[in-house]
Design an enzyme around this catalytic site. Structure first.
Site, short mmCIF file in Angstrom:
data_model
loop_
_atom_site.label_atom_id
_atom_site.label_comp_id
_atom_site.label_asym_id
_atom_site.label_seq_id
_atom_site.Cartn_x
_atom_site.Cartn_y
_atom_site.Cartn_z
N LYS A 101 31.48 13.99 73.67
CA LYS A 101 32.89 13.61 73.63
C LYS A 101 33.30 13.28 75.06
O LYS A 101 33.28 14.15 75.93
CB LYS A 101 33.75 14.75 73.09
N GLY A 189 46.73 17.72 69.85
CA GLY A 189 48.13 17.80 69.46
C GLY A 189 48.38 18.23 68.03
O GLY A 189 49.52 18.42 67.62
N THR A 211 43.13 24.20 69.86
CA THR A 211 44.17 25.14 70.28
C THR A 211 44.86 25.84 69.11
O THR A 211 45.03 27.06 69.11
CB THR A 211 45.24 24.39 71.11
#
Lengths: 260, 369, 65
Positions: A101, A189, A211
């Site tokens: 990535k 996000g 997260t």
């Protein structure tokens, strides 16, 4: 034209039956990673590479990840294409496979990706046989350039890293899904399962969540919720649900003349 | 993958059968979609969708306003030569039709250009038959250079060329390319183009792409409605337009819906394409491709063109003459390629567009260098 | 001898890579080593001699998204 019943995501020659990608950052305990993977069904997980803390006796994080899960090393920490390329090569040399990535960030305030450097790194690494998944600002032209540079997928951000704001970039991501012949993985996000489901309903090929899972009070449960949401969103997409109807039907002022 | 592969892939598809099975629900769902897939275009072209023309029209109007504003671009066609070696069985210019062929001299082109420019038109579309020996590159580039004096945009609707030749014309000042496939159905294509270079289906099909690669900023394609099954043709043309839009994102893609008219009918055409189908097709295209240019020529009647302003059209020809030398000389015995049915002057069309609440645009593009 | 380790100049007492990792108090299984921009896999650490002026990076995989 019927959608495939055997619904798999193919990346770098590997088939994935689960479309939730997870990350290893920010967990309170690394021992939660494996049960989280199991609960979520995630088959690919990101790891990062850093200089060691001298004197640290920490065990290798890779020992917390089952062999069946594909590693997706990221190039976080890289501020230039050159650094990203170097990190990718080290990751591959140290036996992490050929997935990478690309994450090149020069904006330390909002942690937004640098598309120019990302493109340069993609070109080089794709030629070296890496399966390149670049993290990107959602930009249609850039998605095309990444395709031409040999990327295996594109990873537009939903909103800035760690904000849990969801699909703030929705309309741009929608366009990328429309034009892209590469798989589109919505990264960053995504703060709630409903947002992940929304991305999948829109036609995203996968979602990467770190997260929101890692920092929840119960990462195993959160992982499971995301796994279910991604599967539900995907299924809704395949079921070809009708879109919302946003205008009422009028009488025939525009076409009435055709019948007279 | 070139568009030829897509044409071949869709040859297996049973359009008739598919169209018959489309349900009200299929149409409603496709109609309310934000981004339409191929299948949605098929639904909207089905007989069932004729019951939804009004909601389609409402959405098409909204989308067109959203992307084009309340404007209609204007252009005029300029026929500079009607020599043609092709044997298209449906065309008035076909090599077997005997009439006195004409080719404008460079001075005559200048006079025609001056006459057209006086009407305010700034976008010109240059047309020739297919006769490279009569209209060689040097003639075409000279023509483009002359027209450059009068017009900000020069479109070409001439015989298909190789990319290298297109590059020369782009360098001379041409900026848009119009080429109709005539008919996407390969069997019919073969029947109606029995000989000459035009018999090569694939070469013609890939012409818009060669144009895009050569640097034309706009490409206008279409089918000649009447030759094949109209809705299958409309679908293939839509597919072609989307392919071009996605493969060449820097090129403006437009579609036209030329309908066969009696003036051409060297052979009878087999498929009727009434106004209602015409409108359905236009609306389906608009919903499928919100940014698509849709060009309406003076083949269509004044009354019909007045209506189409509200239904997604973006460009009109105006004050058109479809005979060689028609603007300056008004020859009595000239042969037209098709009969103009909207014979209004540029002024009259301008007034109609204004009255409809739109702004007529004479010039929306000019090269900076 | 002096080497650059993870961007800092240090005095190195070990003569081979295995020794350096031990000297730094690291668990070998978690370390990825790069010597003068070349990745050196763990089985080669024992045979990798350290020279004065070498640029060595000792890295490890950590959590990241």
């Amino acid at each position: 034209m019927a959608k495939n019943d055997n619904d798999v995501l193919v990346l770098g020659g590997k088939s994935f039956t689960n479309r939730l990608l997870t990350g290893t950052g920010k967990f309170s305990s690394r021992s939660l990673i494996s049960p989280m993977l199991e609960a979520s069904g995630s088959q690919m997980i990101t790891v990062a590479l850093r200089r060691v803390d001298m004197g640290s006796k920490d065990e290798n994080i890779l020992t917390f990840i089952p062999d069946t899960v594909t590693l997706l090393p990221n190039t976080s920490g890289a501020r230039t294409a050159k650094e990203a390329i170097r990190i990718a090569r080290i990751a591959r040399e140290s036996g992490c496979g050929n997935f990478i990535k690309i994450e090149v960030i020069t904006d330390m305030q909002y942690l937004l990706p640098d598309n120019q450097e990302t493109l340069k790194a993609t070109e080089v690494l794709a030629k070296e046989g890496f399966v390149v998944l670049p993290y990107m600002m959602p930009d249609i032209t850039f998605a095309r350039q990444l395709h031409d540079a040999g990327a295996a997928a594109v990873m537009p951000l939903g909103s800035p890293i760690g904000t849990n704001l969801g699909l703030e970039m929705k309309s741009m991501i929608k366009r990328i899904i429309e034009i892209s012949s590469l798989p589109v993985v919505v990264d960053a996000g995504i703060g709630r399962p409903s947002q992940a489901a929304q991305a999948m309903e829109m036609g995203a090929d996968a979602v990467l969540v770190n997260t929101a899972i890692a920092t929840s009070a119960d990462p195993v449960r959160a992982g499971k919720a995301f796994g279910m949401a991604v599967a539900a969103g995907r299924m809704a997409y395949l079921a070809d649900m009708a879109d919302e109807q946003d205008f009422a039907e009028a009488s025939s002022p525009l076409t009435g003349f055709l019948r007279s | 993958m070139s568009f030829m592969d897509q044409v071949i892939a869709w040859e297996e598809f049973d359009f008739k059968d598919f169209f018959e099975k489309v349900t009200t629900r299929d149409v409603q769902r496709s109609l309310h979609r934000d981004i339409l897939a191929f299948r949605d275009l098929l639904h909207l072209l089905s007989p069932c969708a004729q019951d939804f023309l009004e909601p389609m029209a409402q959405k098409a109007r909204l989308l067109t306003r959203q992307y084009f504003g309340r404007t209609i671009g204007l252009y005029a066609p300029l026929y500079i030569s009607d020599y043609c070696v092709n044997q298209c069985t449906y065309c008035g210019f076909n090599a077997h039709t005997r009439f006195a062929r004409t080719k404008l001299t460079l001075d005559q082109i200048d006079q025609e250009a001056e006459a057209i420019a006086k009407t305010g038109i700034r976008h010109i579309l240059v047309l020739t038959g297919e006769a490279p020996a009569r209209t060689p590159m040097s003639y075409l580039t000279d023509a483009v250079r002359i027209l450059k004096k009068y017009f900000s945009s020069i479109g070409l609707e001439i015989f298909p060329m190789d990319e290298a030749d297109y590059r020369i014309l782009v360098a001379a000042g041409a900026d848009s390319l119009t080429v109709y496939q005539e008919v996407y159905d390969r069997k019919i294509y073969k029947q109606v183009h029995p000989g000459g270079k035009k018999a090569d289906y694939a070469y013609r099909l890939l012409t818009p792409e060669r144009g895009a690669q050569a640097g034309f900023r706009a490409v206008n394609i279409g089918a000649l409605f009447g030759l094949g099954n109209p809705m299958a043709e409309a679908f293939m043309a839509g597919l072609h337009a989307r392919y071009l839009e996605q493969t060449y994102p820097d090129v403006e893609v437009s579609l036209s819906l030329p309908r066969m008219t009696k003036a051409e009918g060297a052979t009878a055409f087999c498929h009727s394409f009434p106004d209602i189908s015409f409108v359905q097709c236009m609306l389906a295209w608009r919903l499928f491709m919100p940014r698509l240019g849709i060009t309406i020529s003076t083949r269509e009647s004044a009354a019909f063109r007045d209506r189409l302003v509200h239904l997604g059209a973006t460009r009109y020809s105006a004050g058109s003459r479809t005979d060689v030398g028609g603007y300056a000389r008004n020859l009595e015995d000239s042969t037209v390629q098709f009969a103009v049915t909207d014979a209004r002057s540029v002024d009259q069309i301008t007034r109609m567009i204004r009255k409809s609440g739109f702004q007529p645009v004479f010039k929306d593009w000019e090269s900076v260098i | 001898m002096k080497i650059r380790l993870n961007g800092r100049t240090i005095e190195c007492r070990s003569s081979r890579l295995t020794g350096l990792v031990r000297e730094m108090g690291l668990a070998p299984s978690s370390v990825v080593a790069e010597v003068n921009l070349e990745v050196v896999t763990q089985e080669k650490w024992e045979s990798t001699w350290i020279k004065d002026g070498d640029e060595i990076e000792l890295l490890s995989f950590v959590g990241g998204g």
